[in-house]
Design an enzyme around this catalytic site. Structure first.
Site, PDB file in Angstrom:
ATOM      1  N   ARG A  65       4.894  33.808  26.608  1.00  0.00           N
ATOM      2  CA  ARG A  65       5.408  32.438  26.771  1.00  0.00           C
ATOM      3  C   ARG A  65       5.883  31.849  25.438  1.00  0.00           C
ATOM      4  O   ARG A  65       5.117  31.687  24.502  1.00  0.00           O
ATOM      5  CB  ARG A  65       4.352  31.551  27.441  1.00  0.00           C
ATOM      6  CG  ARG A  65       3.066  31.369  26.682  1.00  0.00           C
ATOM      7  CD  ARG A  65       2.005  30.686  27.529  1.00  0.00           C
ATOM      8  NE  ARG A  65       1.504  31.599  28.559  1.00  0.00           N
ATOM      9  CZ  ARG A  65       0.268  31.609  29.026  1.00  0.00           C
ATOM     10  NH1 ARG A  65      -0.624  30.743  28.598  1.00  0.00           N
ATOM     11  NH2 ARG A  65      -0.101  32.474  29.948  1.00  0.00           N
ATOM     12  N   ASP A 116       8.184  38.308  30.123  1.00  0.00           N
ATOM     13  CA  ASP A 116       6.797  38.366  30.580  1.00  0.00           C
ATOM     14  C   ASP A 116       6.159  39.572  29.911  1.00  0.00           C
ATOM     15  O   ASP A 116       6.769  40.652  29.853  1.00  0.00           O
ATOM     16  CB  ASP A 116       6.733  38.508  32.104  1.00  0.00           C
ATOM     17  CG  ASP A 116       5.317  38.296  32.593  1.00  0.00           C
ATOM     18  OD1 ASP A 116       5.015  37.200  33.101  1.00  0.00           O
ATOM     19  OD2 ASP A 116       4.495  39.229  32.445  1.00  0.00           O
ATOM     20  N   ASP A 135       7.517  33.715  40.994  1.00  0.00           N
ATOM     21  CA  ASP A 135       6.240  34.332  41.370  1.00  0.00           C
ATOM     22  C   ASP A 135       5.012  33.617  40.796  1.00  0.00           C
ATOM     23  O   ASP A 135       3.916  33.746  41.322  1.00  0.00           O
ATOM     24  CB  ASP A 135       6.218  35.807  40.930  1.00  0.00           C
ATOM     25  CG  ASP A 135       6.600  36.003  39.462  1.00  0.00           C
ATOM     26  OD1 ASP A 135       6.819  34.995  38.765  1.00  0.00           O
ATOM     27  OD2 ASP A 135       6.687  37.160  39.008  1.00  0.00           O
ATOM     28  N   HIS A 136       5.188  32.856  39.711  1.00  0.00           N
ATOM     29  CA  HIS A 136       4.044  32.215  39.060  1.00  0.00           C
ATOM     30  C   HIS A 136       3.764  30.814  39.617  1.00  0.00           C
ATOM     31  O   HIS A 136       2.645  30.501  39.994  1.00  0.00           O
ATOM     32  CB  HIS A 136       4.299  32.070  37.559  1.00  0.00           C
ATOM     33  CG  HIS A 136       4.167  33.329  36.773  1.00  0.00           C
ATOM     34  ND1 HIS A 136       4.976  34.421  36.943  1.00  0.00           N
ATOM     35  CD2 HIS A 136       3.315  33.670  35.765  1.00  0.00           C
ATOM     36  CE1 HIS A 136       4.628  35.379  36.095  1.00  0.00           C
ATOM     37  NE2 HIS A 136       3.621  34.948  35.366  1.00  0.00           N
ATOM     38  N   ARG A 169      -5.858  40.386  32.876  1.00  0.00           N
ATOM     39  CA  ARG A 169      -6.385  39.544  31.782  1.00  0.00           C
ATOM     40  C   ARG A 169      -7.557  38.696  32.224  1.00  0.00           C
ATOM     41  O   ARG A 169      -7.574  38.230  33.358  1.00  0.00           O
ATOM     42  CB  ARG A 169      -5.304  38.540  31.332  1.00  0.00           C
ATOM     43  CG  ARG A 169      -4.149  39.177  30.734  1.00  0.00           C
ATOM     44  CD  ARG A 169      -3.320  38.226  29.903  1.00  0.00           C
ATOM     45  NE  ARG A 169      -2.507  39.098  29.102  1.00  0.00           N
ATOM     46  CZ  ARG A 169      -1.196  38.978  28.926  1.00  0.00           C
ATOM     47  NH1 ARG A 169      -0.562  37.928  29.414  1.00  0.00           N
ATOM     48  NH2 ARG A 169      -0.549  39.863  28.213  1.00  0.00           N
ATOM     49  N   SER A 210       0.279  36.600  26.464  1.00  0.00           N
ATOM     50  CA  SER A 210       1.527  36.251  27.155  1.00  0.00           C
ATOM     51  C   SER A 210       2.732  36.189  26.226  1.00  0.00           C
ATOM     52  O   SER A 210       2.613  35.979  25.026  1.00  0.00           O
ATOM     53  CB  SER A 210       1.319  34.897  27.815  1.00  0.00           C
ATOM     54  OG  SER A 210       2.523  34.214  27.954  1.00  0.00           O
TER      55      SER A 210
HETATM   56  C1  MIC Z   1       0.522  36.050  31.820  1.00  0.00           C
HETATM   57  O1  MIC Z   1       0.091  36.986  32.484  1.00  0.00           O
HETATM   58  O2  MIC Z   1      -0.089  35.558  30.847  1.00  0.00           O
HETATM   59  C2  MIC Z   1       1.867  35.454  32.208  1.00  0.00           C
HETATM   60  C3  MIC Z   1       1.626  34.137  32.808  1.00  0.00           C
HETATM   61  O3  MIC Z   1       2.483  36.285  33.163  1.00  0.00           O
HETATM   62  C4  MIC Z   1       2.714  35.376  30.933  1.00  0.00           C
HETATM   63  C5  MIC Z   1       3.991  34.686  31.096  1.00  0.00           C
HETATM   64  C6  MIC Z   1       3.891  33.188  31.083  1.00  0.00           C
HETATM   65  O4  MIC Z   1       3.071  32.617  30.366  1.00  0.00           O
HETATM   66  O5  MIC Z   1       4.693  32.578  31.799  1.00  0.00           O
HETATM   67  C7  MIC Z   1       3.007  36.732  30.287  1.00  0.00           C
HETATM   68  O6  MIC Z   1       2.315  37.686  30.533  1.00  0.00           O
HETATM   69  O7  MIC Z   1       3.930  36.829  29.461  1.00  0.00           O
HETATM   70 FE1  SF4 Z   2       1.498  37.279  37.039  1.00  0.00          FE
HETATM   71 FE2  SF4 Z   2       1.025  37.617  34.431  1.00  0.00          FE
HETATM   72 FE3  SF4 Z   2      -0.949  37.822  36.202  1.00  0.00          FE
HETATM   73 FE4  SF4 Z   2       0.892  39.674  36.128  1.00  0.00          FE
HETATM   74  S1  SF4 Z   2      -0.574  39.188  34.510  1.00  0.00           S
HETATM   75  S2  SF4 Z   2       0.075  38.713  37.962  1.00  0.00           S
HETATM   76  S3  SF4 Z   2       2.724  38.498  35.632  1.00  0.00           S
HETATM   77  S4  SF4 Z   2       0.221  35.970  35.733  1.00  0.00           S
END
Ligand code: MIC
Ligand code: SF4
Length: 638
Positions: A533, A119, A64-65, A379, A531
Site C-alpha cells: 500500500r 499488491d 476484492d478487498h 498474514r 503490504s
Molecule cells: C495485504 O494483504 O496486506 C493487502 C491488503 O492485500 C495489501 C494491499 C493493500 O494494502 O491494499 C498488500 O498485500 O499489498
Molecule cells: Fe487479500 Fe491481501 Fe489477504 Fe491476499 S493477503 S486475501 S490480497 S488482503
C-alpha cells in the site's frame, strides 16, 4: 552459460542495466493487476499521465478487498474502477468474483511473462512460472503506461525440493518451514526459485500458495518451473495456448540453496503475531480456538475448500467455534457446489461467505476479545484482524480442518486416511468484463470520497526535521497505515486516511506531524514490511514526514517512500539507533545538493553530534527525491 529460470525471464525482459545482483535493472512488464484498495490511487495516477489506453498485453482491475458496503464510499470506488477500466482498456473483475491473485492465476497468468501488481502477494502467479512482483500503485500505473519497471537485480535463492508431501501436510507447511528457517527478512533482495524432483509432485494451486507467502519472507518474487502439471492446469482452464515449457538450465548455479525434503515436513502453524513464529501444530494443542477461517489468496482455492469439506464430511465442528469459508474465487465456489463439497461444509456448520479478502484485511470477521483465531491466510500482523491484541494463528487447510473439529489447534495426521481431492469440474463462471473495443463516450464516474491527489512540494536545499516517533524492527505497513473496514474505504481520500497514520502505535501522530512538519520517523530492521500500500508512504508525506531513518527498509515500501518524496536513509552504524530519540532534531544541510550530486554518504547533525547515514539509491531515484516525488518528476519531464 547455464541460466536459472529467473535469469532467463529477466534476460528476455531486460531493457536497461546490468543483471548483476544489487545493480539497477529495468524490465518490460507484460501484464498488470490492481485491486480496489490500491487501485483507485493507481487509476488516478494513470489518468494523470494523460494516456488514452493502457499499453500492456493485459491489465486487470479487480475488486476484492473493499467489499463491505456500509455507505456510499466503497460502492462509489467500485463504480469508478468499472468505468475507469472500460475507458482505458483494462479488464474489470466485479465484487464477488474473487481475489485478484486467485483470479489472475486462473484466467491470465502465463509462463515466462512478467506481471506487476499493486499488491504484495502478486508473486502468487509465480506458481505458473511467471515473474510476478508486487509494487506501489504509482509503479503499476507507470507499467500500465508501458514504462519499464526498475528494481535492484535480485539474487536467486534456489529451493531444492525432493520427496513428496506426506498425507495431511500441505503447501502452507512448505512455506512455513522456510519462514521458520529464514524469518520475515530472509528473502530480502532475492527471488526464490523452486527446483528439483519434488516440484512435479505439487499442483499449480500448491505451487502458487508457496509463491504467495514468499512475500512474507520479503522476497521480490517466487516462481516454479512450467511443466506438464502447468500444461494440464492451463488446458483445464481452456487456456492451452498460454502454455510454454520453462525450466532452469541443467548445471545453473543459484546464489544460495535451501534443501527441503517434502516427505520430512510436518503440519506447521505460525503463531501470533508474525508469519515467522512457526511451531509444529502438534505442540499447540493447548490453544483453544473460537474461530477458524478458510480463505484468502493463499488459502481459498478449490483444493483448500475441498480438503476441508472432505475432512469434515459427516461431522460437525466443535461447539462454540465459528468456522468461516471465504472462497478465493467464484470458480472455486462454483466447483465445490458442483462436487457436493459445499453441502458437506454447510452440514458441518460452516458459515459460507462471498469470494474475496474479507477478514484477511479486517473487512469483517474480527475475532472476539481474547479469542484465538486460526486462519489459512498469509498474514497475522498485530491488530490486522480488526481486534486489538488479537491472537491470530496461520496454517494450511489441513490444520484448519482438524482444528475446527477439535476446537483447539490440532495435528491433522490424527484424522485417519486422507481423502483424495477429485479433479475440479470444468466450470468457468467468472464475471470478468473485457475492455470494450471502442471506449468513445465512456465517462469515468467519481464519487465524493475520491479526493484530488495532493500537491507535494519539491525538496528544499536544507532540511531540519524533528523525530516524532521511534519504532523497532519489522514494522509493517499495517502499523504505519492500518486497514480494516473503517479505514479502507478512505483509500481514495488521502487527507481523510492520513488521520490514521500510526494510529495504533501513537494516536497523536497525525496531529503532531502536521503541527511540527517537516518531521522524521526512526525505525529498525526491515522497516515497512508487508503490504504494497503506497498510502503508507503518501499519507505520512501528506502529514509532513520528509525523512525516514532505519537500519534497513523493505523493498516495496522503500520504493513507495521515494515515489512520494520521503528520503529513506539507512544508519551507517546500526548502533546509532540506540541514542536516537523522539524529540531530537535531525539537521540535513545542503541535502538537495548532496542528493542531486549523487552522494551516497550523508552526515546529519543530531544534538550537535554527527550521524553518518547512507542513501543507497539510483540516479533516477535521486531525481524523484529532488522533485518531491515521482508524479512531480514525470510532470517536470513532460
Ligand atoms: C495485504 O494483504 O496486506 C493487502 C491488503 O492485500 C495489501 C494491499 C493493500 O494494502 O491494499 C498488500 O498485500 O499489498
Ligand atoms: Fe487479500 Fe491481501 Fe489477504 Fe491476499 S493477503 S486475501 S490480497 S488482503
Amino acid at each position: 552459460m547455464a541460466q536459472t529460470l529467473v535469469q532467463k525471464i529477466i534476460q528476455s525482459h531486460l531493457v536497461e542495466g546490468d543483471p548483476t545482483p544489487g545493480r539497477e535493472i529495468a524490465l518490460t512488464i507484460d501484464q498488470t493487476l490492481t485491486q480496489d484498495a490500491t487501485g483507485t490511487l493507481a487509476a488516478l495516477e494513470f489518468e494523470a499521465l494523460g494516456l488514452e489506453r493502457v499499453r500492456t498485453e493485459v491489465s486487470v482491475s479487480y475488486v476484492d478487498h473493499n467489499l463491505v458496503q456500509s455507505d456510499f464510499k466503497n460502492p462509489d470506488d467500485h463504480r469508478f474502477l468499472r468505468t475507469f477500466a472500460a475507458r482505458y482498456g483494462l479488464w474489470y473483475s466485479p465484487p464477488g468474483n474473487g481475489i485478484c491473485h486467485q483470479l489472475h492465476l486462473l484466467n491470465f497468468a502465463r509462463p515466462g511473462a512478467t506481471l506487476l501488481g499493486s499488491d504484495s502477494h502478486t508473486p502468487h502467479c509465480g506458481g505458473l512460472g511467471m515473474l510476478a512482483m508486487g509494487a506501489g500503485g504509482l509503479d503499476v500505473a507507470a507499467a500500465m503506461a508501458g514504462q519499464p519497471f526498475s528494481l535492484a537485480c535480485p539474487r536467486v535463492l534456489g529451493v531444492h525440493l525432493t520427496g513428496h508431501l506426506s498425507d495431511w501436510v500441505g503447501a502452507k507447511d512448505v512455506i512455513l518451514e522456510l519462514l521458520r528457517r529464514l524469518t520475515v527478512k530472509g528473502g530480502l533482495g532475492r527471488v526464490i526459485e523452486y527446483f528439483g524432483p519434488g516440484v512435479a509432485t505439487l499442483s499449480v494451486h500448491q505451487r502458487a500458495a508457496i509463491c504467495n507467502m514468499g512475500a512474507e519472507l520479503g522476497a521480490t518474487a517466487s516462481l516454479f518451473p512450467s511443466d506438464q502439471t502447468t500444461a494440464e492446469f492451463l488446458k483445464a482452464q481452456g487456456r492451452s495456448e498460454a502454455y510454454q515449457p520453462l525450466q532452469a538450465d541443467p548445471g545453473c548455479t543459484y546464489h544460495e540453496v535451501q534443501e527441503i525434503d517434502l516427505g520430512s515436513l510436518q503440519p506447521l502453524v505460525a503463531c501470533p503475531s508474525s508469519p515467522d513464529k512457526v511451531r509444529p501444530a502438534a505442540e499447540l494443542a493447548d490453544v483453544a480456538l473460537e474461530q477458524v477461517i478458510v480463505g484468502s489468496c493463499g488459502g481459498g482455492s478449490y483444493e483448500d475448500l475441498t480438503r476441508v469439506a472432505l475432512a469434515l464430511d459427516g461431522q460437525t465442528m466443535a461447539p462454540g467455534l465459528s468456522l468461516s469459508i471465504n472462497p478465493g474465487s467464484r470458480q472455486a465456489l462454483g466447483q465445490v457446489t458442483e462436487t457436493g463439497a459445499l453441502a458437506k461444509l454447510i452440514a458441518a456448520g460452516a458459515r459460507i461467505h462471498q469470494s474475496g479478502c474479507l477478514g484477511c484485511i479486517g473487512m469483517s470477521q474480527a475475532p472476539a476479545t481474547g479469542a484465538a483465531s486460526l486462519r489459512t491466510f498469509p498474514r497475522n500482523f498485530p491488530g490486522r484482524s480488526g481486534t486489538p491484541d488479537d491472537q491470530v494463528y496461520l496454517a494450511g487447510a489441513e490444520v484448519a480442518a482438524a482444528s475446527a473439529l477439535a476446537g483447539h489447534i490440532a495435528d491433522p495426521r490424527t484424522l485417519g486416511a486422507m481423502p483424495a481431492i477429485p479433479a475440479p469440474p470444468a466450470l468457468r463462471p467468472e464475471a470478468l468484463v473485457p475492455p470494450p473495443d471502442d471506449p468513445a463516450g465512456i465517462e469515468v464516474l467519481r464519487g465524493p470520497n475520491i479526493a484530488p491527489f495532493p500537491e507535494l512540494d519539491p525538496l528544499p536545499e536544507d532540511l531540519r526535521v524533528k523525530i516524532i516517533l521511534k519504532v523497532g524492527d519489522n514494522i509493517t505497513t499495517d502499523h504505519i497505515m492500518p486497514a480494516g473496514s473503517k479505514i479502507l474505504p478512505l483509500r481514495s481520500n488521502v487527507p481523510a486516511i492520513s488521520r490514521y497514520v500510526f494510529a495504533a502505535l501513537d494516536p497523536g501522530f497525525a496531529d503532531q506531524a502536521q503541527a511540527q512538519a517537516p518531521v522524521a520517523v526512526v525505525g529498525g530492521e526491515n522497516y515497512g514490511q508487508g503490504s504494497s500500500r503506497e498510502h503508507a508512504a503518501l499519507a505520512p508525506r501528506y502529514l509532513g514526514v520528509r525523512v525516514k531513518v532505519a537500519k534497513s527498509f523493505a523493498r516495496i515500501h522503500r520504493a513507495n517512500l521515494i515515489n512520494f518524496g520521503i528520503i529513506p536513509l539507512v544508519l551507517a552504524d546500526p548502533d546509532d539507533y540506540q541514542w536516537l530519540q523522539a524529540g531530537q532534531e535531525i539537521q540535513l544541510k545542503r541535502v538537495l545538493t548532496a542528493i542531486s550530486n549523487g552522494k551516497s554518504s550523508i552526515i546529519a547533525i543530531v544534538n550537535g553530534r554527527d550521524l553518518p547515514l547512507v542513501l543507497d539509491v539510483t540516479s533516477r531515484d535521486r531525481d524523484i527525491l529532488c522533485a518531491g516525488g515521482r508524479l512531480n518528476h514525470i510532470k517536470r519531464k513532460i
